[in-house]
Design a protein around this motif. Structure first.
Motif, PDB file in Angstrom:
ATOM      1  N   ASN A   1     -12.701   1.616 -15.949  1.00 16.21           N
ATOM      2  CA  ASN A   1     -14.010   1.533 -15.292  1.00 16.21           C
ATOM      3  C   ASN A   1     -14.657   2.896 -15.158  1.00 16.21           C
ATOM      4  O   ASN A   1     -15.877   3.039 -15.296  1.00 16.21           O
ATOM      5  CB  ASN A   1     -13.835   0.887 -13.919  1.00 16.21           C
ATOM      6  N   VAL A  24     -14.495  -0.204  -9.890  1.00 18.05           N
ATOM      7  CA  VAL A  24     -13.595  -1.357  -9.821  1.00 18.05           C
ATOM      8  C   VAL A  24     -12.171  -0.891 -10.128  1.00 18.05           C
ATOM      9  O   VAL A  24     -11.933  -0.179 -11.106  1.00 18.05           O
ATOM     10  CB  VAL A  24     -14.035  -2.445 -10.830  1.00 18.05           C
ATOM     11  N   GLY A  25     -11.237  -1.276  -9.263  1.00 21.09           N
ATOM     12  CA  GLY A  25      -9.848  -0.869  -9.439  1.00 21.09           C
ATOM     13  C   GLY A  25      -9.434   0.124  -8.372  1.00 21.09           C
ATOM     14  O   GLY A  25      -8.234   0.223  -8.037  1.00 21.09           O
ATOM     15  N   PHE A  26     -10.392   0.849  -7.834  1.00 23.54           N
ATOM     16  CA  PHE A  26     -10.083   1.878  -6.839  1.00 23.54           C
ATOM     17  C   PHE A  26      -9.508   1.249  -5.563  1.00 23.54           C
ATOM     18  O   PHE A  26      -8.414   1.606  -5.112  1.00 23.54           O
ATOM     19  CB  PHE A  26     -11.349   2.677  -6.534  1.00 23.54           C
ATOM     20  N   TYR A  72     -11.851 -11.126   3.430  1.00 23.81           N
ATOM     21  CA  TYR A  72     -13.115 -10.792   2.767  1.00 23.81           C
ATOM     22  C   TYR A  72     -14.294 -11.080   3.700  1.00 23.81           C
ATOM     23  O   TYR A  72     -15.209 -10.241   3.843  1.00 23.81           O
ATOM     24  CB  TYR A  72     -13.251 -11.592   1.467  1.00 23.81           C
ATOM     25  N   LEU A  73     -14.284 -12.251   4.358  1.00 28.65           N
ATOM     26  CA  LEU A  73     -15.364 -12.591   5.301  1.00 28.65           C
ATOM     27  C   LEU A  73     -15.393 -11.594   6.461  1.00 28.65           C
ATOM     28  O   LEU A  73     -16.457 -11.154   6.888  1.00 28.65           O
ATOM     29  CB  LEU A  73     -15.158 -14.015   5.843  1.00 28.65           C
ATOM     30  N   LEU A 118     -16.132  -4.645  -5.742  1.00 28.90           N
ATOM     31  CA  LEU A 118     -17.351  -5.242  -6.292  1.00 28.90           C
ATOM     32  C   LEU A 118     -18.463  -5.237  -5.255  1.00 28.90           C
ATOM     33  O   LEU A 118     -19.601  -4.860  -5.537  1.00 28.90           O
ATOM     34  CB  LEU A 118     -17.085  -6.682  -6.743  1.00 28.90           C
ATOM     35  N   VAL A 119     -18.122  -5.671  -4.049  1.00 29.81           N
ATOM     36  CA  VAL A 119     -19.144  -5.775  -3.001  1.00 29.81           C
ATOM     37  C   VAL A 119     -19.592  -4.394  -2.551  1.00 29.81           C
ATOM     38  O   VAL A 119     -20.778  -4.148  -2.321  1.00 29.81           O
ATOM     39  CB  VAL A 119     -18.583  -6.586  -1.808  1.00 29.81           C
ATOM     40  N   LEU A 146     -20.030 -11.340  -8.234  1.00 29.20           N
ATOM     41  CA  LEU A 146     -21.133 -10.791  -7.429  1.00 29.20           C
ATOM     42  C   LEU A 146     -22.205 -11.845  -7.169  1.00 29.20           C
ATOM     43  O   LEU A 146     -22.786 -11.907  -6.086  1.00 29.20           O
ATOM     44  CB  LEU A 146     -21.756  -9.588  -8.145  1.00 29.20           C
ATOM     45  N   PRO A 159      -4.361  -2.352 -11.599  1.00 30.40           N
ATOM     46  CA  PRO A 159      -5.565  -1.734 -11.022  1.00 30.40           C
ATOM     47  C   PRO A 159      -5.763  -0.299 -11.480  1.00 30.40           C
ATOM     48  O   PRO A 159      -6.903   0.142 -11.659  1.00 30.40           O
ATOM     49  CB  PRO A 159      -5.305  -1.787  -9.511  1.00 30.40           C
ATOM     50  N   THR A 188     -16.965  -8.363   5.434  1.00 32.02           N
ATOM     51  CA  THR A 188     -18.424  -8.479   5.374  1.00 32.02           C
ATOM     52  C   THR A 188     -19.025  -8.390   6.775  1.00 32.02           C
ATOM     53  O   THR A 188     -19.998  -7.660   7.007  1.00 32.02           O
ATOM     54  CB  THR A 188     -18.812  -9.822   4.725  1.00 32.02           C
ATOM     55  N   ALA A 208      -8.498  -1.828  -5.230  1.00 36.83           N
ATOM     56  CA  ALA A 208      -7.337  -2.654  -5.572  1.00 36.83           C
ATOM     57  C   ALA A 208      -6.070  -1.801  -5.612  1.00 36.83           C
ATOM     58  O   ALA A 208      -5.026  -2.187  -5.054  1.00 36.83           O
ATOM     59  CB  ALA A 208      -7.567  -3.329  -6.924  1.00 36.83           C
ATOM     60  N   TYR A 264     -10.120  -5.759  -5.238  1.00 38.09           N
ATOM     61  CA  TYR A 264     -11.074  -5.972  -6.329  1.00 38.09           C
ATOM     62  C   TYR A 264     -12.401  -6.506  -5.782  1.00 38.09           C
ATOM     63  O   TYR A 264     -13.487  -6.030  -6.145  1.00 38.09           O
ATOM     64  CB  TYR A 264     -10.457  -6.953  -7.316  1.00 38.09           C
ATOM     65  N   LEU A 265     -12.298  -7.501  -4.853  1.00 39.01           N
ATOM     66  CA  LEU A 265     -13.519  -8.056  -4.236  1.00 39.01           C
ATOM     67  C   LEU A 265     -14.290  -6.974  -3.481  1.00 39.01           C
ATOM     68  O   LEU A 265     -15.524  -6.865  -3.593  1.00 39.01           O
ATOM     69  CB  LEU A 265     -13.138  -9.168  -3.257  1.00 39.01           C
ATOM     70  N   VAL A 293      -7.336  -0.555 -14.800  1.00 43.03           N
ATOM     71  CA  VAL A 293      -8.720  -1.042 -14.660  1.00 43.03           C
ATOM     72  C   VAL A 293      -9.614   0.082 -14.135  1.00 43.03           C
ATOM     73  O   VAL A 293     -10.736   0.279 -14.606  1.00 43.03           O
ATOM     74  CB  VAL A 293      -8.755  -2.259 -13.711  1.00 43.03           C
ATOM     75  N   LEU A 294      -9.057   0.843 -13.168  1.00 41.05           N
ATOM     76  CA  LEU A 294      -9.844   1.940 -12.612  1.00 41.05           C
ATOM     77  C   LEU A 294     -10.141   2.994 -13.676  1.00 41.05           C
ATOM     78  O   LEU A 294     -11.268   3.479 -13.796  1.00 41.05           O
ATOM     79  CB  LEU A 294      -9.082   2.566 -11.433  1.00 41.05           C
ATOM     80  N   VAL A 298      -4.359  -6.819  -4.172  1.00 43.14           N
ATOM     81  CA  VAL A 298      -5.138  -6.425  -5.357  1.00 43.14           C
ATOM     82  C   VAL A 298      -6.416  -7.267  -5.455  1.00 43.14           C
ATOM     83  O   VAL A 298      -7.505  -6.737  -5.726  1.00 43.14           O
ATOM     84  CB  VAL A 298      -4.277  -6.570  -6.628  1.00 43.14           C
TER      85      VAL A 298
END
Lengths: 180, 299
Positions: free
Chosen positions: B27, A74-76, A11-12, A68-69, B41, B20, A15, A78, A64-65, B23-24, A60
């Protein structure tokens, strides 16, 4: 713990790579971000020792993270990363990914698979997409950028893996990229 | 690994693939972030902002202070471009000014009933206080004569003073030797406008402006001054300027100072009046009947 650490590091890294990629000197590649998420999912899949569920769970969670970022649905991410992880599990049982050339080629393949999976998921869920030609060019660019950055990302992940090794042998194996 | 554990592992994997997807789908239907999403977030945003700030700083420093390899060549090109564009801009501005002046001239020609000839100002000798003393135009002996009035879009400029070769000098209305018959439309007072010949302004004066003890005929600063049309030089009604101040008022006559509307320093093109306008038709307001043809009258 190892999977959680890898997800956090990934994740870092996502970013940082996202912020730095626009400084890339080649203009044509600036819009094609490397699939660090897919590289992570593939790494987890390739190194799934005996159980694949933790690797998929890490994929997953990371997807998910990133959803969001990144602001995507959401879910795509993942779902895409979970499928990429599953592909890696299948690959791990047939070929051994070692050496720089093989790693670069496999990372390019991972970028291609992740981009194609992303397109397929968008088609399946009727998410808006670009024209076919644009999508193809983007898939190829993403594959190339993933191939460029892949060996570095995996080397970093191996360092993280080595930190969790219990013996010298496990540590060396982790640094070599071998599943202990 | 037992079969049971392996089965459990695959079931978990299947759940991790299906979850997922569900969820997708949810969403895409709903689109609103949940409370868990918002919490994540809230935690991740500062980190992302910090990373972006650091990378932007490093990238900006690199781009602005280190990676300056082609800057000198680029600077040279930009300077050359800048010089070329400045010349182009000056040329375009001059052309635009000329076009504007020519448009004014065309409009002036449409408004003037007299026979006129357009001319371009080619020189303007100046006083030590940077005021134009006279104008030189590109019309010569074969086209204009001494004494012909010269006007611009803003009003009367002066008269032809000298003609030689292909050029002619125009004596301005602000010259002390100039005299023009004028009229104050508000009061109806008539007078002769002459230049004051000041080096620092184009001021003129009207002396012996009749007042005849009528209070309403008293000139006020700001009153308009126009040509009267007498003397068969300038057409009547051309705005010359405005009264700036009343110099003297002895009850019978007034002496006033006039600020001309024409600034000779800005005049680029003029019209020379070749012949005075035709006199107005005295019977223009009388309705005439058509004479019957051959003694008959149409039904």
């Amino acid at each position: 713990m190892r999977t959680a650490s890898l997800v956090l590091v990934a994740y870092l890294l996502c970013t940082v790579v996202t912020a730095m990629w626009r400084l890339w000197p080649v203009d044509a590649m600036r819009d094609a971000l490397p699939h660090v998420g897919a590289l992570t999912a593939t790494y987890l899949g390739l190194n799934a020792r005996t159980r694949i569920a933790p690797a998929l769970a890490g994929s997953v969670a990371l997807g998910y993270l990133l959803d969001l970022v990144g602001g995507g649905p959401v879910g795509f991410g993942a779902l895409t990363l979970a499928l990429a992880g599953l592909v890696a599990v299948g690959v791990q049982r047939r070929i051994l990914v070692r050496g720089l050339t093989m790693t670069i080629a496999f990372c390019g393949f991972v970028g291609l698979v992740a981009a194609v999976l992303g397109v397929l998921v968008r088609v399946a869920y009727d998410v808006p997409r670009a024209s076919f030609g644009t999508e193809v060019i983007f898939v190829l660019k993403a594959s190339l950028s993933t191939a460029i950055i892949g060996p570095l990302v995996w080397r970093l992940f191996r360092r993280v893996d080595a930190a969790f090794a219990r013996t010298h042998r496990e540590r060396d194996a982790a640094l070599e990229g071998l599943v202990p | 690994m037992t079969l049971r554990r392996r089965l459990l592992d695959w079931i978990l994997a299947a759940i991790l693939i299906i979850a997922p997807a569900l969820v997708l789908r949810a969403n895409l239907r709903n689109g609103e972030p949940g409370s868990l999403d918002e919490a994540i977030l809230r935690v991740t945003s500062p980190l992302q902002a910090a990373v972006t700030w650091i990378v932007e700083g490093i990238g900006g420093t690199w781009g602005r202070y280190v990676a300056l390899v082609d800057v000198e060549a680029e600077n040279r090109e930009l300077r050359a471009d800048n010089d070329r564009l400045r010349v182009q801009l000056a040329d375009t501005a001059r052309r635009a000014f000329d076009v504007e002046a020519l448009e004014d001239l065309a409009q002036l020609r449409r408004q003037t009933r007299a026979d006129t000839l357009g001319a371009r100002v080619i020189a303007a000798p100046m006083s030590p206080q940077f005021r134009v003393l006279r104008l030189r135009i590109d019309r010569g002996e074969r086209e204009v004569q001494v004494g012909m009035p010269v006007i611009s879009f803003q009003g009367p400029v002066g008269r032809i003073q000298n003609v030689w070769g292909e050029y002619a000098d125009v004596m301005l209305v602000s010259d002390p030797q100039s005299s023009i018959e004028v009229l104050i439309p508000r009061t109806g007072g008539r007078g002769i406008l002459t230049g004051l010949g000041r080096g620092d302004s184009y001021a003129c004066k009207i002396e012996w402006l009749e007042r005849a003890n009528r209070p309403e005929a008293k000139i006020e600063p700001g009153d308009a001054v126009v040509t009267s049309g007498l003397g068969a030089t300038f057409p009547p009604g051309l705005a010359i300027g405005k009264v700036r101040q009343v110099l003297r008022d002895d009850g019978m006559f007034q002496h006033v100072e006039v600020e001309p509307s024409v600034n000779p320093g800005q005049v680029r093109v003029v019209e020379v009046l070749l012949a005075p306008p035709p006199p107005p038709d005295p019977e223009s307001s009388v309705r005439r009947k058509n004479e019957p043809a051959f003694g008959g009258r149409p039904l």
